[in-house]
Design a protein around this motif. Sequence first.
Motif, PDB file in Angstrom:
ATOM      1  N   SER A 124       2.354 -11.074 -70.959  1.00 42.72           N
ATOM      2  CA  SER A 124       1.607 -11.742 -69.901  1.00 42.72           C
ATOM      3  C   SER A 124       1.507 -10.868 -68.665  1.00 42.72           C
ATOM      4  O   SER A 124       0.440 -10.757 -68.043  1.00 42.72           O
ATOM      5  CB  SER A 124       2.289 -13.077 -69.561  1.00 42.72           C
ATOM      6  OG  SER A 124       1.622 -13.715 -68.487  1.00 42.72           O
ATOM      7  N   LEU A 125       2.613 -10.206 -68.305  1.00 40.36           N
ATOM      8  CA  LEU A 125       2.613  -9.352 -67.120  1.00 40.36           C
ATOM      9  C   LEU A 125       1.709  -8.144 -67.295  1.00 40.36           C
ATOM     10  O   LEU A 125       1.044  -7.702 -66.359  1.00 40.36           O
ATOM     11  CB  LEU A 125       4.048  -8.881 -66.824  1.00 40.36           C
ATOM     12  CG  LEU A 125       5.005  -9.946 -66.287  1.00 40.36           C
ATOM     13  CD1 LEU A 125       6.423  -9.385 -66.253  1.00 40.36           C
ATOM     14  CD2 LEU A 125       4.580 -10.386 -64.883  1.00 40.36           C
ATOM     15  N   LEU A 126       1.657  -7.594 -68.508  1.00 45.50           N
ATOM     16  CA  LEU A 126       0.886  -6.383 -68.757  1.00 45.50           C
ATOM     17  C   LEU A 126      -0.520  -6.657 -69.254  1.00 45.50           C
ATOM     18  O   LEU A 126      -1.300  -5.735 -69.465  1.00 45.50           O
ATOM     19  CB  LEU A 126       1.609  -5.515 -69.802  1.00 45.50           C
ATOM     20  CG  LEU A 126       2.986  -4.984 -69.385  1.00 45.50           C
ATOM     21  CD1 LEU A 126       3.654  -4.294 -70.570  1.00 45.50           C
ATOM     22  CD2 LEU A 126       2.869  -4.022 -68.221  1.00 45.50           C
ATOM     23  N   SER A 127      -0.865  -7.952 -69.432  1.00 46.64           N
ATOM     24  CA  SER A 127      -2.180  -8.342 -69.956  1.00 46.64           C
ATOM     25  C   SER A 127      -2.448  -7.699 -71.317  1.00 46.64           C
ATOM     26  O   SER A 127      -3.528  -7.204 -71.594  1.00 46.64           O
ATOM     27  CB  SER A 127      -3.296  -7.952 -68.965  1.00 46.64           C
ATOM     28  OG  SER A 127      -3.107  -8.603 -67.738  1.00 46.64           O
ATOM     29  N   LEU A 128      -1.432  -7.700 -72.177  1.00 49.06           N
ATOM     30  CA  LEU A 128      -1.555  -7.115 -73.508  1.00 49.06           C
ATOM     31  C   LEU A 128      -1.442  -8.205 -74.568  1.00 49.06           C
ATOM     32  O   LEU A 128      -0.795  -9.229 -74.354  1.00 49.06           O
ATOM     33  CB  LEU A 128      -0.450  -6.076 -73.763  1.00 49.06           C
ATOM     34  CG  LEU A 128      -0.435  -4.850 -72.864  1.00 49.06           C
ATOM     35  CD1 LEU A 128       0.782  -4.001 -73.204  1.00 49.06           C
ATOM     36  CD2 LEU A 128      -1.707  -4.035 -73.022  1.00 49.06           C
ATOM     37  N   ALA A 129      -2.059  -7.975 -75.699  1.00 52.74           N
ATOM     38  CA  ALA A 129      -1.891  -8.869 -76.827  1.00 52.74           C
ATOM     39  C   ALA A 129      -0.473  -8.733 -77.378  1.00 52.74           C
ATOM     40  O   ALA A 129       0.110  -7.655 -77.353  1.00 52.74           O
ATOM     41  CB  ALA A 129      -2.906  -8.539 -77.920  1.00 52.74           C
ATOM     42  N   ARG A 130       0.079  -9.837 -77.880  1.00 55.17           N
ATOM     43  CA  ARG A 130       1.443  -9.783 -78.417  1.00 55.17           C
ATOM     44  C   ARG A 130       1.560  -8.793 -79.561  1.00 55.17           C
ATOM     45  O   ARG A 130       2.599  -8.186 -79.772  1.00 55.17           O
ATOM     46  CB  ARG A 130       1.869 -11.177 -78.902  1.00 55.17           C
ATOM     47  CG  ARG A 130       2.115 -12.177 -77.793  1.00 55.17           C
ATOM     48  CD  ARG A 130       2.550 -13.503 -78.366  1.00 55.17           C
ATOM     49  NE  ARG A 130       3.813 -13.377 -79.066  1.00 55.17           N
ATOM     50  CZ  ARG A 130       4.265 -14.275 -79.954  1.00 55.17           C
ATOM     51  NH1 ARG A 130       3.531 -15.320 -80.260  1.00 55.17           N
ATOM     52  NH2 ARG A 130       5.423 -14.102 -80.535  1.00 55.17           N
ATOM     53  N   SER A 131       0.453  -8.622 -80.323  1.00 57.13           N
ATOM     54  CA  SER A 131       0.507  -7.704 -81.468  1.00 57.13           C
ATOM     55  C   SER A 131       0.840  -6.286 -81.045  1.00 57.13           C
ATOM     56  O   SER A 131       1.366  -5.495 -81.831  1.00 57.13           O
ATOM     57  CB  SER A 131      -0.839  -7.712 -82.200  1.00 57.13           C
ATOM     58  OG  SER A 131      -1.884  -7.321 -81.324  1.00 57.13           O
ATOM     59  N   THR A 132       0.570  -5.942 -79.770  1.00 55.65           N
ATOM     60  CA  THR A 132       0.848  -4.600 -79.275  1.00 55.65           C
ATOM     61  C   THR A 132       2.333  -4.270 -79.410  1.00 55.65           C
ATOM     62  O   THR A 132       2.716  -3.118 -79.575  1.00 55.65           O
ATOM     63  CB  THR A 132       0.423  -4.469 -77.800  1.00 55.65           C
ATOM     64  OG1 THR A 132      -0.926  -4.882 -77.686  1.00 55.65           O
ATOM     65  CG2 THR A 132       0.564  -3.045 -77.303  1.00 55.65           C
ATOM     66  N   PHE A 133       3.202  -5.279 -79.337  1.00 53.86           N
ATOM     67  CA  PHE A 133       4.643  -5.042 -79.355  1.00 53.86           C
ATOM     68  C   PHE A 133       5.226  -5.026 -80.767  1.00 53.86           C
ATOM     69  O   PHE A 133       6.408  -4.804 -80.952  1.00 53.86           O
ATOM     70  CB  PHE A 133       5.352  -6.129 -78.538  1.00 53.86           C
ATOM     71  CG  PHE A 133       5.254  -5.910 -77.052  1.00 53.86           C
ATOM     72  CD1 PHE A 133       6.281  -5.314 -76.348  1.00 53.86           C
ATOM     73  CD2 PHE A 133       4.108  -6.267 -76.368  1.00 53.86           C
ATOM     74  CE1 PHE A 133       6.189  -5.094 -74.992  1.00 53.86           C
ATOM     75  CE2 PHE A 133       4.009  -6.053 -75.014  1.00 53.86           C
ATOM     76  CZ  PHE A 133       5.043  -5.468 -74.323  1.00 53.86           C
ATOM     77  N   TYR A 134       4.426  -5.281 -81.782  1.00 55.95           N
ATOM     78  CA  TYR A 134       4.963  -5.434 -83.122  1.00 55.95           C
ATOM     79  C   TYR A 134       4.352  -4.461 -84.131  1.00 55.95           C
ATOM     80  O   TYR A 134       4.396  -4.690 -85.323  1.00 55.95           O
ATOM     81  CB  TYR A 134       4.739  -6.871 -83.620  1.00 55.95           C
ATOM     82  CG  TYR A 134       5.497  -7.895 -82.817  1.00 55.95           C
ATOM     83  CD1 TYR A 134       6.879  -8.002 -82.923  1.00 55.95           C
ATOM     84  CD2 TYR A 134       4.826  -8.735 -81.935  1.00 55.95           C
ATOM     85  CE1 TYR A 134       7.585  -8.937 -82.182  1.00 55.95           C
ATOM     86  CE2 TYR A 134       5.514  -9.676 -81.188  1.00 55.95           C
ATOM     87  CZ  TYR A 134       6.896  -9.774 -81.312  1.00 55.95           C
ATOM     88  OH  TYR A 134       7.574 -10.693 -80.575  1.00 55.95           O
ATOM     89  N   TYR A 135       3.761  -3.375 -83.655  1.00 52.81           N
ATOM     90  CA  TYR A 135       3.153  -2.419 -84.582  1.00 52.81           C
ATOM     91  C   TYR A 135       4.199  -1.825 -85.494  1.00 52.81           C
ATOM     92  O   TYR A 135       5.223  -1.316 -85.051  1.00 52.81           O
ATOM     93  CB  TYR A 135       2.448  -1.289 -83.823  1.00 52.81           C
ATOM     94  CG  TYR A 135       1.174  -1.710 -83.156  1.00 52.81           C
ATOM     95  CD1 TYR A 135       0.248  -2.511 -83.815  1.00 52.81           C
ATOM     96  CD2 TYR A 135       0.884  -1.316 -81.858  1.00 52.81           C
ATOM     97  CE1 TYR A 135      -0.925  -2.899 -83.207  1.00 52.81           C
ATOM     98  CE2 TYR A 135      -0.294  -1.707 -81.237  1.00 52.81           C
ATOM     99  CZ  TYR A 135      -1.190  -2.500 -81.919  1.00 52.81           C
ATOM    100  OH  TYR A 135      -2.350  -2.880 -81.311  1.00 52.81           O
ATOM    101  N   GLN A 136       3.938  -1.878 -86.780  1.00 48.19           N
ATOM    102  CA  GLN A 136       4.758  -1.210 -87.772  1.00 48.19           C
ATOM    103  C   GLN A 136       3.869  -0.197 -88.487  1.00 48.19           C
ATOM    104  O   GLN A 136       2.757  -0.532 -88.905  1.00 48.19           O
ATOM    105  CB  GLN A 136       5.330  -2.207 -88.777  1.00 48.19           C
ATOM    106  CG  GLN A 136       6.290  -3.213 -88.155  1.00 48.19           C
ATOM    107  CD  GLN A 136       7.543  -2.550 -87.603  1.00 48.19           C
ATOM    108  OE1 GLN A 136       8.044  -1.596 -88.194  1.00 48.19           O
ATOM    109  NE2 GLN A 136       8.043  -3.049 -86.485  1.00 48.19           N
TER     110      GLN A 136
END
Length: 276
Positions: A15-27
Motif C-alpha cells: 500500500s505504501l509503495l503503490s505496488l501489486a502484492r504479486s511484486t513481493f512473491y515472484y518465484q
Amino acid sequence: MKKDHSDLSVRRQCSLLSLARSTFYYQPRGESAENLKFMEIIDRQFLETPWYGSRQMARQLAREGHKCGRHRIRRLMKIMRLVPIYQEPKTSKRHPEHKIYPYLLKDLPITQSNQVWCADISYIPMRRGFLYLVAIMDWHSRKVLSWRLSNSMDAGFCVEALKDALARYGPPEIFNTDQGSQFTSTDFTDVLRDAKVKISMDGRGRWIDNRMIERLWRSLKYECVYLNAFETGSEARDGIGNWITYYNERRPHSSHGIMTPDEAYDRRSPDLKLAA
C-alpha cells in the motif's frame, strides 16, 4: 480467523509503495539445470548476434562443444522471447483476436521528452530459474520510466508498469511497442486509450526501432545480471532496481554526450543543473 502477520506486513508495504502484492512473491520459473545453462549461453550469444535463429544458434553451440539440438534451442529461444531481427514481423507471438495498431513513427523526428515512449520485455536469467522484465522507456532521453518483473508472460505486469509510468510522468503523445500479445491485449491498450495516448506498433522491417531498448538490455545484463546470478526474485528486484537508478541518474548516455537520461529527460545539461 487469525491473520498472518507477515502477510499483513506485505499488504502495508504494498500500500505504501503503490505496488501489486504479486511484486513481493515472484518465484523464478524453473527448467532443468542443463537447460538453464544453455539458456544463459544462448542469451549471451544473442546479445552479440541478434540475427541468429535457432539453426545458426545450434551451429554456434556445436562449435563451442555443447550438445544441444536445434529443436531444443528453438523451444528455449521461444521461452526466452528471442527472435532474430530479420523476422521482426514475428518479434513476439501475436494474439489472433487482438487489434493491431498502425505504425506512427515513420519519418517522425523525435526531439523531446514524452513525445514517444516504448516498451519491451526481456528474459532475466537466475541461478535456479528465470524471470521476465518489462521496461517502459522515454524514446528521446532513454530514461527508464517504469519496470516490473514477472515469472509469467501474461499482460498483468506490463499493465502495472504502464500505469506506474503514467502516474509518475503523465501521458506521452505516442506509445510504441511490438505486436506481442501482452502489448496488444485490451488490458494494456485500454489504459493507453483512456489516457488519450496514440498507439503505435512495429510493422514489417521495423526491428531497428527497438535498438535503444535493446542496448538497455545489453548493458543491464553485462553490468548487473550476469555479475550477480540472483538467487531469488527479491534479490533480482533489488539488484535491477539499483542498476536502473544508476543508469537513469549517473550513467551518461551516448545519445546525449555527457548527460544522463534523467538530465536529458529534464532537458537540462549538468552545468545548467548546477547553476539552477
